[in-house]
Design an enzyme around this catalytic site. Structure first.
Site, short mmCIF file in Angstrom:
data_model
loop_
_atom_site.label_atom_id
_atom_site.label_comp_id
_atom_site.label_asym_id
_atom_site.label_seq_id
_atom_site.Cartn_x
_atom_site.Cartn_y
_atom_site.Cartn_z
N ARG A 134 6.59 -12.08 -30.47
CA ARG A 134 6.22 -10.74 -30.93
C ARG A 134 7.31 -9.72 -30.66
NH1 ARG A 134 0.40 -8.96 -29.01
NH2 ARG A 134 1.36 -7.08 -29.80
N LYS A 152 12.25 -2.72 -30.42
CA LYS A 152 10.95 -2.96 -31.08
C LYS A 152 10.06 -1.73 -31.01
CE LYS A 152 7.57 -5.08 -28.74
NZ LYS A 152 6.27 -4.41 -28.68
N ASN A 153 9.94 -1.15 -29.84
CA ASN A 153 8.98 -0.04 -29.70
C ASN A 153 9.43 1.22 -30.42
OD1 ASN A 153 7.24 -1.67 -28.35
ND2 ASN A 153 7.71 -0.88 -26.30
N ASP A 192 7.33 -2.60 -18.58
CA ASP A 192 7.66 -3.75 -19.42
C ASP A 192 8.72 -4.66 -18.80
OD1 ASP A 192 5.81 -2.89 -21.23
OD2 ASP A 192 7.23 -2.32 -22.80
N ARG A 215 -6.06 0.41 -21.83
CA ARG A 215 -5.33 1.05 -22.91
C ARG A 215 -6.16 1.98 -23.81
NH1 ARG A 215 -0.70 -3.17 -24.80
NH2 ARG A 215 0.52 -1.29 -24.77
N CYS A 236 -1.25 -6.58 -26.69
CA CYS A 236 -1.30 -7.38 -25.47
C CYS A 236 -2.40 -6.87 -24.54
CB CYS A 236 0.04 -7.29 -24.73
SG CYS A 236 1.28 -8.43 -25.34
C1 UD1 Z 1 3.95 1.78 -24.83
C2 UD1 Z 1 4.72 0.52 -25.14
C3 UD1 Z 1 4.45 -0.54 -24.10
C4 UD1 Z 1 4.75 0.03 -22.70
C5 UD1 Z 1 4.03 1.34 -22.48
C6 UD1 Z 1 4.43 2.01 -21.18
C7 UD1 Z 1 4.82 0.59 -27.55
C8 UD1 Z 1 4.34 0.01 -28.83
N1 UD1 Z 1 4.31 0.04 -26.44
O1 UD1 Z 1 2.57 1.43 -24.87
O2 UD1 Z 1 5.28 -1.65 -24.36
O3 UD1 Z 1 4.30 -0.91 -21.74
O4 UD1 Z 1 4.32 2.25 -23.54
O5 UD1 Z 1 5.80 2.23 -21.15
O6 UD1 Z 1 5.66 1.46 -27.51
N2 UD1 Z 1 -3.28 6.14 -21.46
C9 UD1 Z 1 -4.47 6.84 -21.40
N3 UD1 Z 1 -4.89 7.49 -22.54
C10 UD1 Z 1 -4.18 7.47 -23.70
C11 UD1 Z 1 -2.97 6.75 -23.75
C12 UD1 Z 1 -2.54 6.09 -22.60
O7 UD1 Z 1 -5.13 6.89 -20.38
O8 UD1 Z 1 -4.62 8.09 -24.68
C13 UD1 Z 1 -2.78 5.44 -20.25
C14 UD1 Z 1 -2.68 3.93 -20.43
O9 UD1 Z 1 -3.89 3.29 -20.11
C15 UD1 Z 1 -1.58 3.61 -19.44
C16 UD1 Z 1 -0.66 4.83 -19.50
O10 UD1 Z 1 -1.45 5.87 -20.06
O11 UD1 Z 1 -2.10 3.52 -18.14
C17 UD1 Z 1 0.58 4.66 -20.33
O12 UD1 Z 1 0.23 4.18 -21.62
P1 UD1 Z 1 1.12 4.50 -22.90
O13 UD1 Z 1 2.42 5.10 -22.48
O14 UD1 Z 1 0.30 5.21 -23.89
O15 UD1 Z 1 1.40 3.04 -23.44
P2 UD1 Z 1 1.48 2.56 -24.95
O16 UD1 Z 1 1.98 3.67 -25.81
O17 UD1 Z 1 0.21 1.89 -25.32
#
Ligand code: UD1
Length: 430
Positions: free
Chosen positions: A397, A22-23, A305, A122, A117
């Site tokens: 989802r 999915k991701n 996850d 985030r 979620c």
């Molecule tokens: C993606 C996955 C999600 C998974 C996560 C971590 C998708 C659609 N979702 O989410 O299922 O749980 O990776 O493996 O692929 N952060 C910041 N600033 C940013 C971006 C992130 O501080 O600009 C922090 C977040 O709060 C979190 C960490 O970085 O603590 C990791 O987040 P991130 O890897 O970006 O997760 P997603 O891409 O949202």
């Protein structure tokens, strides 16, 4: 409202085939609009998040043709809008990938801040930092990200936080920028590599995806391609935990065992047998399993996850396990639900202390988010008696045919949406 009803206590036994990731698919679908030519994507999982993403792609004017359940043809040659509708964005977090895709192709994007979620705060500051470094002006007004550039120019970007979303988003925009972008402290998840491979198959020049330094040499334009998405690491891991928690014996097919190493290692530590094949992994649960400790980390660490599914498995092991969640701050929402089933978990800050119990008893529980929902289903499968899981929209989802796949492993689980259907299920399973 749809619910799962489960009669637990059966070890899961048999073969199950994992769907596309999915991701990875979410990133790839967004990237598919970056060319004006046809893109054919195969092994797409048929899950709600993907279907919402396809609707959003159609909404901005791209042509979306479902070739079959798992194959789609997309043509982004007639996109009218660089502005994505709020309705879709609120439903899926990965809609933020439209910023990188539209900014790369049209040098302009308007995308409302994402939903998804509720597992933590985030932020998307790292995505924005990257776009700005590439020369875009980015402002957030009235809940919408407005990004605009005259020209995107390569840059040297260091991510302060290892972020999957920021890595993919910056990679997409930089693919069509002028010059070579170097992205450091990049995320290394399998789906980063898959999105990079997809972009490269469209003519992009991306090297180093899967390591923490990615080099992206911008090209003039991207062309059409045909691409097959990698198997879903988290779906595979979920079935691995379901096999372990129910003391079953499951062959999980269509996987890349390398992507599952962190999960396999932990299951072996607690005493399960994990046998790797070329594109399958077999997990054999043992009557007595041991405690262990887990800390979630970016890939190749233990995936956040998989934290809830593993915590449920550890709840049924001997002794005390510690689970440290280091990625998202709100990922223990299943703990209160599991307590209704006899689980014994105390949360202090970002650590869950799990005292193993002999067994769960069935109860009515609420799925608080996608992965926690899947974890509660695993608990229900291992529990004595009936479990009802509410709010299963979250689970749908991200898991294709979840109940059907579990049924094929001997699980007594059904999706119901009335008391009558629930009574019928109980009469059927006795
Ligand atoms: C993606 C996955 C999600 C998974 C996560 C971590 C998708 C659609 N979702 O989410 O299922 O749980 O990776 O493996 O692929 N952060 C910041 N600033 C940013 C971006 C992130 O501080 O600009 C922090 C977040 O709060 C979190 C960490 O970085 O603590 C990791 O987040 P991130 O890897 O970006 O997760 P997603 O891409 O949202």
């Amino acid at each position: 409202m749809e619910q799962y009803i489960i009669k637990g206590g059966n070890p899961l036994v048999g073969d199950v085939t994992v769907s596309g990731a999915k991701n990875a698919a979410l990133g790839i679908l967004a990237a598919s609009i970056m060319t004006n030519e046809d893109v054919l994507i195969d092994n797409l999982p048929d899950v709600k998040d993907i279907n919402v993403m396809l609707e959003a792609i159609q909404e901005i004017g791209a042509k979306v043709e479902r070739v079959d359940r798992h194959t789609v043809r997309i043509n982004g040659g007639h996109i009218k809008e660089v502005s994505v509708d709020d309705e879709f964005i609120r439903r899926i977090r990965a809609s933020y990938y439209f910023i990188g895709a539209l900014l790369g192709k049209y040098k302009s994007a308007q995308v409302p801040l994402p939903g998804g979620c509720n597992i933590g705060s985030r932020p998307i500051d790292q995505h924005i930092k990257g776009f700005r470094a590439l020369g875009a002006e980015v402002v957030i007004e009235r809940g919408t990200v407005f990004a605009h550039a005259i020209d995107l120019v390569a840059s040297h970007i260091y991510l302060d936080v290892v972020s999957v979303g920021a890595t993919i988003n910056i990679m997409m925009a930089a693919a069509l920028a002028e010059g070579q972008t170097i992205l450091e402290n990049a995320a290394k998840e399998p789906h980063i590599v898959d999105v990079a491979n997809f972009l490269n198959s469209m003519g992009a020049n991306i090297k180093g995806a899967g390591t923490d330094t990615i080099r992206i040499r911008g090209v003039d334009h991207l062309h059409g391609t045909e691409y097959s998405i990698i198997p879903d690491q988290i779906e595979a891991g979920t079935f691995m935990c379901a096999a372990a928690a129910t003391r079953g014996d499951v062959m999980i097919r269509n996987v890349i065992p390398k992507h599952l190493e962190a999960i396999s290692a932990k299951l072996m530590e607690i005493g399960c047998e994990v046998i790797e094949f070329d594109d399958a992994v077999r997990v054999v649960g043992k009557p007595v399993q041991r405690h262990t400790d887990i800390k979630t980390l970016p890939y190749p660490g233990f995936p956040t996850d998989m934290q809830p599914q593993m915590a449920v498995t550890l709840s049924l092991a001997n002794g005390t396990s510690m689970v440290t969640e280091s990625i998202f701050e709100n990922r223990f929402k299943y703990v209160d639900e599991l307590a209704r089933m006899g689980g014994c978990i105390k949360v202090e800050g970002n650590v869950a202390v799990i005292d193993g119990v002999k067994g769960f008893t069935g109860a009515q529980v609420n799925a608080p988010d996608l992965r926690a929902g899947a974890a509660l289903v695993i608990a229900g499968l291992a529990a004595d008696g009936y479990t009802v899981v509410d709010e299963i929209g979250y689970i749908q989802r991200g898991y294709e045919c979840f109940e059907e796949k579990l049924q094929s492993l001997g699980a007594m689980i059904e999706k119901v949406d009335s008391d009558r259907e629930m009574r019928k299920f109980k009469m059927k399973v006795g």
